[in-house]
Design a protein around this motif. Sequence first.
Motif, PDB file in Angstrom:
ATOM      1  N   ALA A 130     -94.211  -8.282  41.712  1.00 26.21           N
ATOM      2  CA  ALA A 130     -93.508  -6.996  41.762  1.00 26.21           C
ATOM      3  C   ALA A 130     -93.409  -6.362  40.381  1.00 26.21           C
ATOM      4  O   ALA A 130     -93.474  -5.131  40.240  1.00 26.21           O
ATOM      5  CB  ALA A 130     -92.114  -7.184  42.364  1.00 26.21           C
ATOM      6  N   GLY A 131     -93.244  -7.184  39.354  1.00 21.62           N
ATOM      7  CA  GLY A 131     -93.094  -6.647  38.004  1.00 21.62           C
ATOM      8  C   GLY A 131     -94.316  -6.835  37.122  1.00 21.62           C
ATOM      9  O   GLY A 131     -94.205  -6.758  35.892  1.00 21.62           O
ATOM     10  N   ALA A 132     -95.471  -7.078  37.728  1.00 20.91           N
ATOM     11  CA  ALA A 132     -96.684  -7.420  36.969  1.00 20.91           C
ATOM     12  C   ALA A 132     -97.083  -6.314  35.982  1.00 20.91           C
ATOM     13  O   ALA A 132     -97.103  -5.127  36.336  1.00 20.91           O
ATOM     14  CB  ALA A 132     -97.838  -7.694  37.924  1.00 20.91           C
ATOM     15  N   GLN A 133     -97.394  -6.722  34.752  1.00 18.27           N
ATOM     16  CA  GLN A 133     -97.896  -5.806  33.726  1.00 18.27           C
ATOM     17  C   GLN A 133     -99.354  -6.081  33.392  1.00 18.27           C
ATOM     18  O   GLN A 133     -99.941  -5.368  32.569  1.00 18.27           O
ATOM     19  CB  GLN A 133     -97.043  -5.952  32.462  1.00 18.27           C
ATOM     20  N   GLY A 134     -99.903  -7.111  34.025  1.00 15.47           N
ATOM     21  CA  GLY A 134    -101.296  -7.454  33.781  1.00 15.47           C
ATOM     22  C   GLY A 134    -101.814  -8.360  34.884  1.00 15.47           C
ATOM     23  O   GLY A 134    -101.051  -8.848  35.733  1.00 15.47           O
ATOM     24  N   ILE A 135    -103.116  -8.590  34.865  1.00 16.81           N
ATOM     25  CA  ILE A 135    -103.737  -9.405  35.918  1.00 16.81           C
ATOM     26  C   ILE A 135    -103.231 -10.841  35.864  1.00 16.81           C
ATOM     27  O   ILE A 135    -103.098 -11.497  36.903  1.00 16.81           O
ATOM     28  CB  ILE A 135    -105.271  -9.351  35.777  1.00 16.81           C
ATOM     29  N   GLY A 136    -102.907 -11.350  34.683  1.00 19.58           N
ATOM     30  CA  GLY A 136    -102.401 -12.706  34.553  1.00 19.58           C
ATOM     31  C   GLY A 136    -101.130 -12.932  35.352  1.00 19.58           C
ATOM     32  O   GLY A 136    -100.974 -13.965  36.020  1.00 19.58           O
ATOM     33  N   MET A 137    -100.198 -11.962  35.314  1.00 19.47           N
ATOM     34  CA  MET A 137     -98.959 -12.080  36.088  1.00 19.47           C
ATOM     35  C   MET A 137     -99.248 -12.037  37.586  1.00 19.47           C
ATOM     36  O   MET A 137     -98.618 -12.757  38.372  1.00 19.47           O
ATOM     37  CB  MET A 137     -97.981 -10.980  35.693  1.00 19.47           C
ATOM     38  N   LEU A 138    -100.203 -11.204  37.970  1.00 21.16           N
ATOM     39  CA  LEU A 138    -100.564 -11.133  39.395  1.00 21.16           C
ATOM     40  C   LEU A 138    -101.130 -12.468  39.883  1.00 21.16           C
ATOM     41  O   LEU A 138    -100.759 -12.967  40.954  1.00 21.16           O
ATOM     42  CB  LEU A 138    -101.601 -10.032  39.613  1.00 21.16           C
ATOM     43  N   ARG A 142     -99.602 -15.138  42.607  1.00 19.79           N
ATOM     44  CA  ARG A 142    -100.367 -15.613  43.759  1.00 19.79           C
ATOM     45  C   ARG A 142    -100.393 -17.142  43.822  1.00 19.79           C
ATOM     46  O   ARG A 142    -100.278 -17.733  44.905  1.00 19.79           O
ATOM     47  CB  ARG A 142    -101.796 -15.074  43.691  1.00 19.79           C
ATOM     48  N   VAL A 143    -100.527 -17.788  42.673  1.00 21.10           N
ATOM     49  CA  VAL A 143    -100.538 -19.250  42.643  1.00 21.10           C
ATOM     50  C   VAL A 143     -99.196 -19.804  43.135  1.00 21.10           C
ATOM     51  O   VAL A 143     -99.150 -20.744  43.949  1.00 21.10           O
ATOM     52  CB  VAL A 143    -100.839 -19.774  41.224  1.00 21.10           C
ATOM     53  N   LEU A 144     -98.095 -19.226  42.669  1.00 19.09           N
ATOM     54  CA  LEU A 144     -96.769 -19.731  43.038  1.00 19.09           C
ATOM     55  C   LEU A 144     -96.468 -19.506  44.517  1.00 19.09           C
ATOM     56  O   LEU A 144     -95.927 -20.393  45.193  1.00 19.09           O
ATOM     57  CB  LEU A 144     -95.697 -19.075  42.166  1.00 19.09           C
ATOM     58  N   THR A 145     -96.793 -18.329  45.039  1.00 19.75           N
ATOM     59  CA  THR A 145     -96.576 -18.111  46.472  1.00 19.75           C
ATOM     60  C   THR A 145     -97.504 -18.999  47.292  1.00 19.75           C
ATOM     61  O   THR A 145     -97.133 -19.455  48.382  1.00 19.75           O
ATOM     62  CB  THR A 145     -96.788 -16.630  46.844  1.00 19.75           C
ATOM     63  N   GLY A 146     -98.705 -19.264  46.776  1.00 23.02           N
ATOM     64  CA  GLY A 146     -99.604 -20.199  47.461  1.00 23.02           C
ATOM     65  C   GLY A 146     -99.061 -21.612  47.450  1.00 23.02           C
ATOM     66  O   GLY A 146     -99.144 -22.328  48.454  1.00 23.02           O
ATOM     67  N   TYR A 147     -98.490 -22.019  46.309  1.00 19.53           N
ATOM     68  CA  TYR A 147     -97.881 -23.349  46.218  1.00 19.53           C
ATOM     69  C   TYR A 147     -96.778 -23.505  47.256  1.00 19.53           C
ATOM     70  O   TYR A 147     -96.704 -24.528  47.963  1.00 19.53           O
ATOM     71  CB  TYR A 147     -97.321 -23.565  44.815  1.00 19.53           C
ATOM     72  N   ALA A 148     -95.916 -22.495  47.353  1.00 23.55           N
ATOM     73  CA  ALA A 148     -94.849 -22.540  48.360  1.00 23.55           C
ATOM     74  C   ALA A 148     -95.434 -22.621  49.760  1.00 23.55           C
ATOM     75  O   ALA A 148     -94.942 -23.372  50.615  1.00 23.55           O
ATOM     76  CB  ALA A 148     -93.958 -21.306  48.229  1.00 23.55           C
TER      77      ALA A 148
END
Length: 487
Positions: A130-138, A142-148
């Motif tokens: 939601a607060g992404a300022q770059g592709i790295g945050m995106l 995605r990795v964290l929501t995938g982990y969950a």
Amino acid sequence: MEPSAREPLVRKKSSSYRTFPESTGKRLDKEYLRSLHNKRLYLAVFAAVLGNFSFGFALVYPSPVIPALEAHPSPALRLDQHTASWFGSVFTLGAAAGGVSAMLLNDRLGRKLSIMFSALPSAVGYALMAGAQGIGMLLLGRVLTGYAGGVTSASIPVYISEISHPGVRGMLGACPQIMAVLGSLILYALGLVLDWRWLAVAGEVPVLMMIVLLCFMPNSPRFLLSQGKDDEALGSLRWLRGRDTDYAREYEQIKDSVRKQSRRVSCAEIKDPFIYKPILIAVGMRFLQQLSGVTCVLVYLQSIFKKTSVILKPEYDAALVGLVRLFSVAIAAVSMDKAGRKILLFVSASQNSTIANKTLVSSADLPAEPTNYITLIPLLATMFFIMGYAMGWGPITWLLMSEILPLKARGVASGLCVVVSWLTAFTLTQFFLRVVEAFGLEVPFLFFAVICAGNVLFTGCCVPETKGRSLEQIEAFFRTGRRSFMR
């Protein structure tokens, strides 16, 4: 010894192998199932499957977001083909890592606490996107929501199977898939009206609801018994079944089963067919489920429709496919306890192989401009493909995984299934766009068709029918190889 003298002994031995006595056991069992109060059971299942809702929401998040970010004015957030592939596929790497974690969490924390634990990475992941300022945050989001999602994929089906009874286990076992499908549909619908950042904010809502509701739900009676917490297990079963029911009889049956498997599975025991056969079946089903290509289709749905020039806008096509998927999995939930698991798996794999994939292949070279209704063919074909998957190989692979895995290996084996599933999904989603760019849609969809045809053979040769059987009866089938358990 004469046959007449041996006959009573044989009958006595045969009856001792049954979970319930042949004559009165089935009648008493049916009477017991009719006497149960299921409202609290349904509430516990609903609280758990909110995790699947969040998983389905997060899985297809790239579908409306990739087209938006490909045209984003900021170079820091703009996606090209390479970064778009990673944005779509890195979720599955996180899910595989979540499956590895679930191997330990399921047996250490328990099924319920593992599901609750998944809320933390999920909430942080949505906040990052939601607060992404770059592709790295995106990508990290995605990795964290995938982990969950990986943790919930391994924990929720097991939790539901262990708190359910045979009368409703098939229907409730389809609930994780139903809620995942509903989450995807809501994402597609919200994508019509919300910016990609607000989509991530909306993803926080089911996560918060899940963590609050699960605080008031019981843990699995089977898990509590495996930890020596007999009184808590009895209280949990009483809460789930109702105080005025004969829950004590079911409790003794579960306790006897857990007592026989009190130790964790050892390396030497893996050679036992009772252990390795159900694990191989469950892992094989999850592997073939992903090879059928459904994750690629769902993640890149709008991109696929752009390639096929459908007469409707891609975002509306995606929402329609999500609606068909929800309708189909609801049909499976209602029918799997009546028709059985295997017949739905046969129908699902056959439909995907012979109808949907062939139609998608034949429609890949439609005119670039959507000038007539023939351009509806890709949309209809995708609907058939998703319908076939959602009626069988979608919900039933999750249900069978939780049903056939032995109790002593259920936590580790369910995690292994999730790891295999999502590593396979990562490989496919990572290379799907590249293959389509190089060879068109024909090559990947012909591959998916071949896999679906193979799924028919796998179902016929390897998958047992578990309709109407208790978990103890299913374990006894693999332990002894006696099909009388499954009758």
